[in-house]
Scaffold this motif. Structure first.
Motif, PDB file in Angstrom:
ATOM      1  N   MET A   1     -13.388  -3.305  15.698  1.00 54.56           N
ATOM      2  CA  MET A   1     -14.466  -2.450  15.035  1.00 54.56           C
ATOM      3  C   MET A   1     -13.667  -2.227  13.644  1.00 54.56           C
ATOM      4  N   ALA A   2     -14.474  -2.845  12.615  1.00 53.52           N
ATOM      5  CA  ALA A   2     -13.965  -2.657  11.147  1.00 53.52           C
ATOM      6  C   ALA A   2     -14.624  -1.582  10.563  1.00 53.52           C
ATOM      7  N   THR A   3     -13.701  -0.999   9.684  1.00 56.15           N
ATOM      8  CA  THR A   3     -14.318   0.115   9.327  1.00 56.15           C
ATOM      9  C   THR A   3     -13.964   0.035   7.639  1.00 56.15           C
ATOM     10  N   LEU A   4     -15.031   0.692   6.789  1.00 53.62           N
ATOM     11  CA  LEU A   4     -14.769   0.506   5.237  1.00 53.62           C
ATOM     12  C   LEU A   4     -14.389   1.747   4.823  1.00 53.62           C
ATOM     13  N   HIS A   5     -13.270   2.060   4.131  1.00 52.04           N
ATOM     14  CA  HIS A   5     -12.677   3.281   3.543  1.00 52.04           C
ATOM     15  C   HIS A   5     -13.051   3.330   2.092  1.00 52.04           C
ATOM     16  N   LEU A   6     -13.876   4.355   1.599  1.00 46.56           N
ATOM     17  CA  LEU A   6     -14.263   4.527   0.469  1.00 46.56           C
ATOM     18  C   LEU A   6     -13.231   5.632  -0.135  1.00 46.56           C
ATOM     19  N   ILE A   7     -12.360   5.332  -1.382  1.00 44.03           N
ATOM     20  CA  ILE A   7     -11.424   6.137  -1.645  1.00 44.03           C
ATOM     21  C   ILE A   7     -11.814   6.725  -3.020  1.00 44.03           C
ATOM     22  N   ARG A   8     -12.279   7.967  -3.108  1.00 38.29           N
ATOM     23  CA  ARG A   8     -12.869   8.482  -4.095  1.00 38.29           C
ATOM     24  C   ARG A   8     -12.120   9.495  -5.065  1.00 38.29           C
ATOM     25  N   GLU A   9     -10.777   9.769  -4.368  1.00 38.12           N
ATOM     26  CA  GLU A   9      -9.923  10.783  -5.249  1.00 38.12           C
ATOM     27  C   GLU A   9      -8.461   9.980  -5.293  1.00 38.12           C
ATOM     28  N   SER A  10      -7.908  10.428  -6.332  1.00 36.33           N
ATOM     29  CA  SER A  10      -6.416  10.146  -6.662  1.00 36.33           C
ATOM     30  C   SER A  10      -5.448  10.477  -5.715  1.00 36.33           C
ATOM     31  N   ALA A  11      -4.288   9.696  -5.127  1.00 38.25           N
ATOM     32  CA  ALA A  11      -3.408   9.937  -4.391  1.00 38.25           C
ATOM     33  C   ALA A  11      -2.699  11.110  -5.108  1.00 38.25           C
ATOM     34  N   LEU A  12      -2.832  11.135  -6.514  1.00 37.73           N
ATOM     35  CA  LEU A  12      -2.091  11.909  -7.393  1.00 37.73           C
ATOM     36  C   LEU A  12      -2.356  13.579  -6.818  1.00 37.73           C
ATOM     37  N   LYS A  13      -3.548  13.712  -6.624  1.00 36.08           N
ATOM     38  CA  LYS A  13      -4.057  14.940  -6.393  1.00 36.08           C
ATOM     39  C   LYS A  13      -4.140  15.162  -4.985  1.00 36.08           C
ATOM     40  N   ASN A  14      -4.010  14.293  -3.949  1.00 36.87           N
ATOM     41  CA  ASN A  14      -4.185  14.579  -2.417  1.00 36.87           C
ATOM     42  C   ASN A  14      -3.157  13.625  -1.932  1.00 36.87           C
ATOM     43  N   ASN A  15      -2.703  13.901  -0.625  1.00 38.86           N
ATOM     44  CA  ASN A  15      -1.694  13.239  -0.067  1.00 38.86           C
ATOM     45  C   ASN A  15      -2.282  12.454   1.246  1.00 38.86           C
ATOM     46  N   PHE A  16      -2.491  11.141   0.739  1.00 42.65           N
ATOM     47  CA  PHE A  16      -3.194  10.230   1.826  1.00 42.65           C
ATOM     48  C   PHE A  16      -2.347   9.609   2.974  1.00 42.65           C
ATOM     49  N   THR A  17      -1.139  10.292   2.729  1.00 43.83           N
ATOM     50  CA  THR A  17      -0.467   9.591   4.013  1.00 43.83           C
ATOM     51  C   THR A  17      -0.790   9.531   5.468  1.00 43.83           C
ATOM     52  N   ILE A  30     -12.601   0.328  -0.581  1.00 44.09           N
ATOM     53  CA  ILE A  30     -13.022   0.253  -1.860  1.00 44.09           C
ATOM     54  C   ILE A  30     -12.681   1.461  -2.786  1.00 44.09           C
ATOM     55  N   PHE A  31     -11.859   1.310  -4.075  1.00 41.72           N
ATOM     56  CA  PHE A  31     -11.820   2.314  -4.692  1.00 41.72           C
ATOM     57  C   PHE A  31     -12.729   2.512  -5.760  1.00 41.72           C
ATOM     58  N   LEU A  32     -13.483   3.974  -5.841  1.00 35.23           N
ATOM     59  CA  LEU A  32     -14.203   4.288  -6.955  1.00 35.23           C
ATOM     60  C   LEU A  32     -13.974   5.623  -7.394  1.00 35.23           C
ATOM     61  N   ASP A  33     -14.506   5.979  -8.543  1.00 35.19           N
ATOM     62  CA  ASP A  33     -14.535   7.315  -9.101  1.00 35.19           C
ATOM     63  C   ASP A  33     -12.919   7.123  -9.288  1.00 35.19           C
ATOM     64  N   ASP A  34     -12.429   8.537  -9.283  1.00 33.53           N
ATOM     65  CA  ASP A  34     -10.908   8.600  -9.601  1.00 33.53           C
ATOM     66  C   ASP A  34     -10.092   8.022  -8.512  1.00 33.53           C
ATOM     67  N   GLY A  35     -10.498   7.714  -7.493  1.00 31.76           N
ATOM     68  CA  GLY A  35      -9.846   6.562  -6.789  1.00 31.76           C
ATOM     69  C   GLY A  35      -9.154   5.413  -7.460  1.00 31.76           C
ATOM     70  N   CYS A  36      -9.816   5.083  -8.374  1.00 35.83           N
ATOM     71  CA  CYS A  36      -9.364   3.847  -9.143  1.00 35.83           C
ATOM     72  C   CYS A  36      -7.979   3.851  -9.376  1.00 35.83           C
ATOM     73  N   TYR A  37      -7.584   4.954  -9.830  1.00 28.90           N
ATOM     74  CA  TYR A  37      -6.145   5.372 -10.192  1.00 28.90           C
ATOM     75  C   TYR A  37      -5.043   4.975  -9.224  1.00 28.90           C
ATOM     76  N   ASN A  38      -5.449   5.117  -7.961  1.00 26.39           N
ATOM     77  CA  ASN A  38      -4.706   4.745  -6.859  1.00 26.39           C
ATOM     78  C   ASN A  38      -3.999   3.037  -6.793  1.00 26.39           C
ATOM     79  N   LEU A  39      -4.705   2.285  -7.973  1.00 34.61           N
ATOM     80  CA  LEU A  39      -4.146   1.020  -7.815  1.00 34.61           C
ATOM     81  C   LEU A  39      -2.751   0.840  -8.431  1.00 34.61           C
ATOM     82  N   SER A  40      -2.112   2.024  -9.117  1.00 40.22           N
ATOM     83  CA  SER A  40      -1.004   2.016  -9.652  1.00 40.22           C
ATOM     84  C   SER A  40       0.019   2.754  -9.106  1.00 40.22           C
ATOM     85  N   THR A  41      -0.354   3.312  -7.731  1.00 33.64           N
ATOM     86  CA  THR A  41       0.516   4.325  -6.852  1.00 33.64           C
ATOM     87  C   THR A  41       1.226   3.627  -5.950  1.00 33.64           C
TER      88      THR A  41
END
Length: 92
Positions: A1-17, A30-41
């Motif tokens: 069962m595949a799930t789509l994860h929509l990441i809207r916040e930066s990992a710098l603000k939240n701990n996504f561990t 899918i990274f959107l909104d401030d979640g785009c900053y996660n591409l460099s984390t």
């Protein structure tokens, strides 16, 4: 069962561990909104997933470039992506 994860916040603000255990290899991310900053984390490298996408307009609005190995879609294409998966989870 595949799930789509929509990441809207930066990992710098939240701990996504704690979310990492929820991501399976066949899932989409899918990274959107401030979640785009996660591409460099560093935590992004711990994901065992190659189906990573960004919303191109959100990257452009933040002055970020899209790496070659990352898929991109427009904001208009996002709703259609939701129907390609059985579930979706928004990370915030």
């Amino acid at each position: 069962m595949a799930t789509l994860h929509l990441i809207r916040e930066s990992a710098l603000k939240n701990n996504f561990t704690h979310y990492l255990s929820l991501v399976n290899k066949e899932d989409g991310i899918i990274f959107l909104d401030d979640g785009c900053y996660n591409l460099s984390t560093p935590w992004l490298l711990t994901l065992n997933n190659t189906n990573i996408t960004v919303i191109s307009e959100h990257m452009q609005a933040r002055g970020l470039s899209i790496p070659d190995h990352i898929n991109q879609i427009s904001a208009q294409q996002l709703p259609a992506q939701l129907f390609n998966y059985e579930n979706n989870i928004t990370w915030s």
